[in-house]
Motif scaffolding. Sequence first.
Motif, mmCIF file in Angstrom:
data_model
loop_
_atom_site.group_PDB
_atom_site.id
_atom_site.type_symbol
_atom_site.label_atom_id
_atom_site.label_comp_id
_atom_site.label_asym_id
_atom_site.label_seq_id
_atom_site.Cartn_x
_atom_site.Cartn_y
_atom_site.Cartn_z
ATOM 1 N N SER A 1 10.528 23.528 -30.208
ATOM 2 C CA SER A 1 11.178 24.049 -28.999
ATOM 3 C C SER A 1 11.146 22.987 -27.896
ATOM 4 O O SER A 1 10.177 22.227 -27.786
ATOM 5 C CB SER A 1 10.429 25.302 -28.536
ATOM 6 N N PRO A 2 12.266 22.869 -27.111
ATOM 7 C CA PRO A 2 13.399 23.787 -27.005
ATOM 8 C C PRO A 2 14.622 23.385 -27.838
ATOM 9 O O PRO A 2 15.751 23.567 -27.392
ATOM 10 C CB PRO A 2 13.718 23.734 -25.517
ATOM 11 N N LEU A 3 14.426 22.834 -29.050
ATOM 12 C CA LEU A 3 15.551 22.706 -29.965
ATOM 13 C C LEU A 3 15.954 24.109 -30.410
ATOM 14 O O LEU A 3 15.105 24.939 -30.744
ATOM 15 C CB LEU A 3 15.174 21.846 -31.166
ATOM 16 N N ASP A 4 17.263 24.360 -30.427
ATOM 17 C CA ASP A 4 17.765 25.718 -30.653
ATOM 18 C C ASP A 4 19.106 25.608 -31.370
ATOM 19 O O ASP A 4 19.922 24.738 -31.057
ATOM 20 C CB ASP A 4 17.933 26.436 -29.303
ATOM 21 N N PHE A 5 19.334 26.485 -32.346
ATOM 22 C CA PHE A 5 20.542 26.384 -33.177
ATOM 23 C C PHE A 5 21.426 27.615 -33.069
ATOM 24 O O PHE A 5 22.192 27.924 -33.988
ATOM 25 C CB PHE A 5 20.125 26.124 -34.630
ATOM 26 N N SER A 6 21.338 28.308 -31.949
ATOM 27 C CA SER A 6 22.177 29.489 -31.752
ATOM 28 C C SER A 6 23.632 29.122 -31.484
ATOM 29 O O SER A 6 24.525 29.919 -31.753
ATOM 30 C CB SER A 6 21.631 30.330 -30.597
ATOM 31 N N ASP A 7 23.894 27.930 -30.962
ATOM 32 C CA ASP A 7 25.262 27.477 -30.717
ATOM 33 C C ASP A 7 25.938 27.173 -32.049
ATOM 34 O O ASP A 7 25.356 26.520 -32.928
ATOM 35 C CB ASP A 7 25.251 26.234 -29.820
ATOM 36 N N SER A 8 27.168 27.624 -32.215
ATOM 37 C CA SER A 8 27.879 27.414 -33.486
ATOM 38 C C SER A 8 28.094 25.935 -33.788
ATOM 39 O O SER A 8 28.227 25.551 -34.956
ATOM 40 C CB SER A 8 29.223 28.139 -33.465
#
Length: 376
Positions: free
Chosen positions: A186-193
């Motif tokens: 975190s804060p790497l996040d893969f919610s974005d398409s």
Amino acid sequence: MLATLLLAMTAPVAMAQDADSAWKFSGDLRGGYFASERTARDGSQSDDDAFNARLRVALQRGFAGNWTFRTRAAGRFSSEQDGTDIYLRGYAPTNVGTEFGDVTLDEAYLGYSAPSDGMRVRIGRFQTGFAVPGVASKGLDRNDSPNIDVNWTDGVHLDLPVANDWRGHVIAQYRHRRGSGGVARSPLDFSDSDSRTSLFLGLENNQRLGPVDHRMLSLTWMPASLADQGTANASREDYLAIDARVAGTWPIHDDGLRLVAGAEVGYALNTPASAVLGTGQRGDSDGLAWQLQASLYDIAPGHHLGVAYGRAGAGWLISPDFRPNDALAEIRYQWRVNPKLSFEARIRERKEIEIPATARRARVDDDFYLRASIKF
């Protein structure tokens, strides 16, 4: 990539009728006693100890000459675990891998290896590992499943000769919207398409040049995956990191005693704001990470000793071996009884680098393990 695979499949192949075409069973068991002690920022202390283990069991079969299918189940277990969870999905339950009690597949891939050390391709779920060699071997970027951890890479790995003993690596990795099989802190996040696929490019050379027998340059690109203002904020940036490592071997005595030493440095070009990470600093967090290692092999036959020291800035988010905003010092002893059985002991200290002005002191974690590893 499709053109490359087409060339591979049109190469001369014939179904092998020897032992290579039979199913092969293999595995490994690693476990032992693990103990740790933490001194928190307020000076309070806590400790923990447990018997922990990792079991991996694999099935592999070669076919059509140069093709391979391989699958492996992996489980982490602890005397302190809370239940067991068996699953198959595209993400691990934490941003550093599976939890104790978890059982899943960490390999399930189709692979191709061209003759004469040519092109290699893996498609599916597999392991990737690029680390500084040594008794206390560690990596700053891609080093799946160190120690008794369980990680994996979902995607495609193309490994091909380039020129003058250099090999190129192209790894396209799929990330689930809820996380990743590999380490992505975190804060790497893969919610974005747009963040579903990340890319790793590497140039590696393991041929000896004087005492130097390993060098590698790599780049990691994770588009739209960095929540630079925190995961609650809609802002997303690409996470781009470069890495370089080198290692060499120096014979010391005719009885086999030798020194293996190496260094690695990485830098993340885009990092989250320090306020997001709670380091107490202003502006963007530090994206620099580095490590040094030295090992003595065959102090006595099969007995090895290694030390490692490294520091990872708060903005370096992709190492399975170095926590962000930590300095690490480690000494490790290994007794390799034979190629299938070894024993190790490790003492390690991890200490915070940057702390808020309100903190009394840096957090310090000391840990120790005594473990055995068996291959079958």
